[in-house]
Design an enzyme around this catalytic site. Structure first.
Site, PDB file in Angstrom:
ATOM      1  N   CYS A 185      33.766  52.225  38.696  1.00 14.05           N
ATOM      2  CA  CYS A 185      33.431  50.794  38.651  1.00 14.05           C
ATOM      3  C   CYS A 185      31.950  50.578  38.377  1.00 14.05           C
ATOM      4  O   CYS A 185      31.115  51.226  38.998  1.00 14.05           O
ATOM      5  CB  CYS A 185      33.675  50.127  39.998  1.00 14.05           C
ATOM      6  SG  CYS A 185      35.310  50.296  40.611  1.00 14.05           S
ATOM      7  N   SER A 226      40.445  40.438  38.822  1.00 15.39           N
ATOM      8  CA  SER A 226      39.311  40.561  39.741  1.00 15.39           C
ATOM      9  C   SER A 226      38.239  39.572  39.291  1.00 15.39           C
ATOM     10  O   SER A 226      37.894  39.524  38.108  1.00 15.39           O
ATOM     11  CB  SER A 226      38.756  41.987  39.690  1.00 15.39           C
ATOM     12  OG  SER A 226      37.605  42.099  40.503  1.00 15.39           O
ATOM     13  N   CYS A 234      25.482  40.349  38.073  1.00 13.40           N
ATOM     14  CA  CYS A 234      25.368  40.891  39.431  1.00 13.40           C
ATOM     15  C   CYS A 234      24.353  42.034  39.455  1.00 13.40           C
ATOM     16  O   CYS A 234      24.291  42.845  38.534  1.00 13.40           O
ATOM     17  CB  CYS A 234      26.731  41.385  39.918  1.00 13.40           C
ATOM     18  SG  CYS A 234      27.954  40.068  39.950  1.00 13.40           S
ATOM     19  N   CYS A 288      42.653  50.034  33.803  1.00 12.38           N
ATOM     20  CA  CYS A 288      41.593  49.063  34.081  1.00 12.38           C
ATOM     21  C   CYS A 288      41.074  48.580  32.733  1.00 12.38           C
ATOM     22  O   CYS A 288      40.645  49.384  31.909  1.00 12.38           O
ATOM     23  CB  CYS A 288      40.494  49.768  34.880  1.00 12.38           C
ATOM     24  SG  CYS A 288      39.042  48.768  35.157  1.00 12.38           S
ATOM     25  N   GLU A 347      35.242  49.150  27.372  1.00 11.46           N
ATOM     26  CA  GLU A 347      35.925  50.334  27.870  1.00 11.46           C
ATOM     27  C   GLU A 347      37.191  49.997  28.635  1.00 11.46           C
ATOM     28  O   GLU A 347      37.313  48.935  29.239  1.00 11.46           O
ATOM     29  CB  GLU A 347      34.978  51.123  28.765  1.00 11.46           C
ATOM     30  CG  GLU A 347      33.949  51.844  27.927  1.00 11.46           C
ATOM     31  CD  GLU A 347      32.906  52.530  28.765  1.00 11.46           C
ATOM     32  OE1 GLU A 347      32.551  53.663  28.422  1.00 11.46           O
ATOM     33  OE2 GLU A 347      32.439  51.948  29.744  1.00 11.46           O
ATOM     34  N   LEU A 357      33.361  40.136  46.786  1.00  8.68           N
ATOM     35  CA  LEU A 357      32.605  39.392  47.807  1.00  8.68           C
ATOM     36  C   LEU A 357      31.193  39.974  47.975  1.00  8.68           C
ATOM     37  O   LEU A 357      30.205  39.271  47.796  1.00  8.68           O
ATOM     38  CB  LEU A 357      33.394  39.420  49.121  1.00  8.68           C
ATOM     39  CG  LEU A 357      32.940  38.450  50.206  1.00  8.68           C
ATOM     40  CD1 LEU A 357      32.941  37.012  49.725  1.00  8.68           C
ATOM     41  CD2 LEU A 357      33.836  38.599  51.450  1.00  8.68           C
ATOM     42  N   CYS A 391      28.591  40.688  30.307  1.00 13.33           N
ATOM     43  CA  CYS A 391      29.013  39.694  31.294  1.00 13.33           C
ATOM     44  C   CYS A 391      27.832  38.790  31.598  1.00 13.33           C
ATOM     45  O   CYS A 391      26.695  39.251  31.699  1.00 13.33           O
ATOM     46  CB  CYS A 391      29.481  40.377  32.576  1.00 13.33           C
ATOM     47  SG  CYS A 391      30.065  39.212  33.829  1.00 13.33           S
ATOM     48  N   CYS A 411      25.574  45.775  39.059  1.00  9.50           N
ATOM     49  CA  CYS A 411      26.564  46.052  38.016  1.00  9.50           C
ATOM     50  C   CYS A 411      25.900  46.324  36.675  1.00  9.50           C
ATOM     51  O   CYS A 411      25.108  45.520  36.183  1.00  9.50           O
ATOM     52  CB  CYS A 411      27.530  44.871  37.900  1.00  9.50           C
ATOM     53  SG  CYS A 411      28.704  45.057  36.545  1.00  9.50           S
TER      54      CYS A 411
HETATM   55  N1  SAH Z   1      33.848  40.590  36.829  1.00 11.98           N
HETATM   56  C1  SAH Z   1      34.896  40.918  37.716  1.00 11.98           C
HETATM   57  C2  SAH Z   1      35.687  42.125  37.302  1.00 11.98           C
HETATM   58  C3  SAH Z   1      34.917  43.286  36.756  1.00 11.98           C
HETATM   59  S1  SAH Z   1      33.884  44.126  37.887  1.00 11.98           S
HETATM   60  C4  SAH Z   1      34.383  41.057  39.126  1.00 11.98           C
HETATM   61  O1  SAH Z   1      33.182  41.072  39.322  1.00 11.98           O
HETATM   62  O2  SAH Z   1      35.198  41.107  40.010  1.00 11.98           O
HETATM   63  C5  SAH Z   1      35.065  45.069  38.816  1.00 11.98           C
HETATM   64  C6  SAH Z   1      34.585  45.503  40.190  1.00 11.98           C
HETATM   65  O3  SAH Z   1      33.592  46.521  40.093  1.00 11.98           O
HETATM   66  C7  SAH Z   1      33.958  44.383  40.981  1.00 11.98           C
HETATM   67  O4  SAH Z   1      34.385  44.355  42.307  1.00 11.98           O
HETATM   68  C8  SAH Z   1      32.515  44.734  40.910  1.00 11.98           C
HETATM   69  O5  SAH Z   1      31.807  44.138  41.924  1.00 11.98           O
HETATM   70  C9  SAH Z   1      32.554  46.230  40.997  1.00 11.98           C
HETATM   71  N2  SAH Z   1      31.310  46.871  40.576  1.00 11.98           N
HETATM   72  C10 SAH Z   1      30.469  46.464  39.629  1.00 11.98           C
HETATM   73  N3  SAH Z   1      29.421  47.304  39.529  1.00 11.98           N
HETATM   74  C11 SAH Z   1      29.625  48.277  40.431  1.00 11.98           C
HETATM   75  C12 SAH Z   1      28.910  49.466  40.768  1.00 11.98           C
HETATM   76  N4  SAH Z   1      27.779  49.803  40.162  1.00 11.98           N
HETATM   77  N5  SAH Z   1      29.429  50.245  41.733  1.00 11.98           N
HETATM   78  C13 SAH Z   1      30.584  49.927  42.335  1.00 11.98           C
HETATM   79  N6  SAH Z   1      31.306  48.828  42.049  1.00 11.98           N
HETATM   80  C14 SAH Z   1      30.828  48.011  41.104  1.00 11.98           C
HETATM   81 FE1  SF4 Z   2      30.154  40.566  35.687  1.00  8.34          FE
HETATM   82 FE2  SF4 Z   2      31.846  41.564  37.522  1.00  8.34          FE
HETATM   83 FE3  SF4 Z   2      29.689  42.951  36.715  1.00  8.34          FE
HETATM   84 FE4  SF4 Z   2      29.357  40.794  38.223  1.00  8.34          FE
HETATM   85  S1  SF4 Z   2      30.410  42.679  38.817  1.00  8.34           S
HETATM   86  S2  SF4 Z   2      28.181  41.302  36.380  1.00  8.34           S
HETATM   87  S3  SF4 Z   2      30.981  39.477  37.440  1.00  8.34           S
HETATM   88  S4  SF4 Z   2      31.435  42.392  35.464  1.00  8.34           S
END
Ligand code: SAH
Ligand code: SF4
Length: 380
Positions: free
Chosen positions: A341, A198, A116, A105, A92, A221, A112, A119
């Protein structure tokens, strides 16, 4: 031999390709400008390109956009596109217009591998790296289709953030040429401060990015200590916070901005207490020039996590700000179309589960059918 996808080449790559065809670099520059500045998708449209070169390109080169599965337009103007990258995978891109800028974006991977906890993409697992052409095709399509839609000949997208699906620094070799194309004056001509990578903290690649193409850097972070970050952002077990912060400090010597942005997703009862805020202050104050961007968690069913309430987010932000740390709270955009996000993969899974039927009702949905939706922006 299959035809080369010209979207895969930055200008140097295209020059090398043209050289193999016996063509000079200025021809490659012309071609590059037609593709990226004018959004041409057909060699025949490239009127000032020597006929001989157009002839040579037929058969050996192609311009391969990403097929579009759907487009959702939010009430707030945010647009989300779902692109088909084959084998049942989709990625997306989200367009976010604001008063003084318009941000795209984009995604770097299908799924991925970092995994995390909070995420949706991470929960989905890793499918594959996108190619350079697939990364830049998101910008190419968005820019040129929006120009057409808005009746504009000037640039529409002013900023690009690599905050869609995937960890860009785990797909470095494809991301790098795409970044160069975004910055190239013959391409999208964006300044380095308007392009943000990012990362969850792939420390060795932060160092490489600094040397190769230092754009703005955002670091996810999400926790003020290793114990918690190990849980939330598993790559921390490999590259713990201290190493990450050192890499960030080093990065600043080349960065286009004089701070690193730390993203911090606010998770109710997990990382959002006053104590966590004070730990964050102790971690960074006097060590690194940074800004905090607090992101209200966007929930998805499998996470088992909850969004901190607004009062908590504000209180947390206040503690950081009172300690002199610049802190912003991210506005959620495109909530009604799940474009926020970390929600980006959610719908892909929903779609798969529901065999293509959208399970949540966006404001406007355009399902672009098969061949007609082949991502080709109408040329100007
Ligand atoms: N992999 C990279 C970039 C993609 S994620 C990274 O982790 O930085 C982009 C941003 O969205 C990151 O800061 C991530 O932590 C945040 N993010 C992921 N899942 C989220 C969620 N469910 N709610 C809010 N932010 C989220
Ligand atoms: Fe991957 Fe970024 Fe999602 Fe973490 S927050 S799983 S690094 S896309």
């Amino acid at each position: 031999m299959s035809a080369a996808n010209l979207l895969d080449f930055d200008l140097d790559g295209l020059a090398a390709f043209c050289e193999q065809l016996g063509e000079k670099r200025f021809r490659a520059t012309q071609l590059f400008r037609w593709i990226h500045q004018k959004g041409a998708s057909d060699f025949e449209q490239m009127s000032d390109l020597a006929k001989s070169l157009r002839g040579k390109l037929q058969g050996v080169a192609t311009l391969k956009p990403l097929p579009i599965i759907s487009e959702h337009v939010s009430a707030d103007g945010t647009i989300k596109w779902l692109f088909d990258v084959g084998a049942g995978n989709a990625v997306e891109s989200v367009y976010i217009p604001e008063d003084d800028r318009a941000t795209l974006c984009i995604s770097s991977q299908a799924g991925c591998a970092v995994g995390c906890r909070f995420c949706s993409t991470g929960h989905q697992g890793f499918s594959r790296n996108l190619t350079t052409g697939e990364i830049i095709a998101q910008l190419w399509y968005a820019e040129h289709s929006l120009r057409k839609r808005l009746g504009q000949t000037e640039r529409v997208i002013s900023n690009v953030v690599m905050m869609g699906m995937g960890e860009p620094l785990q797909n470095y070799s494809a991301v790098m040429p795409a970044l160069r194309m975004m910055l190239d004056d013959h391409g999208y001509g964006l300044s380095r401060r308007r392009v943000t990578v990012s990362t969850s903290g792939v420390v060795p690649m932060i160092e490489r990015l600094k040397n190769d193409c230092p754009v703005a850097l955002a670091v996810s972070l999400h926790a003020p200590n290793d114990l918690l970050r190990d849980e939330l952002v598993p790559i921390n077990r490999k590259y713990p916070i201290d190493e990450l912060l050192s890499a960030c400090s080093d990065y600043l010597s080349a960065a286009p901005r004089d701070f690193i942005t730390f993203e911090y997703c606010m998770l109710d009862g997990v990382n959002d207490t006053d104590e966590h805020a004070h730990q964050l202050i102790d971690l960074v104050r006097g060590r690194i020039s940074c800004k905090f961007n607090l992101i209200p968690f966007n929930p998805f069913p499998a996470s088992g996590l909850h969004r901190s309430d607004n009062a908590r987010v504000q209180a947390f932000a206040r503690i950081l700000a009172d300690a002199g740390l610049i802190t912003t709270v991210r506005k959620t955009r495109g909530d009604d179309i799940d474009a926020a996000c970390g929600q980006l993969a959610g719908e892909v899974q929903d779609r798969t589960n529901a065999k293509g039927r959208m399970t949540r009702q966006p404001v406007v949905v355009t399902l672009i059918p098969g061949a007609a939706g082949r991502g080709t922006p109408p040329s100007n």
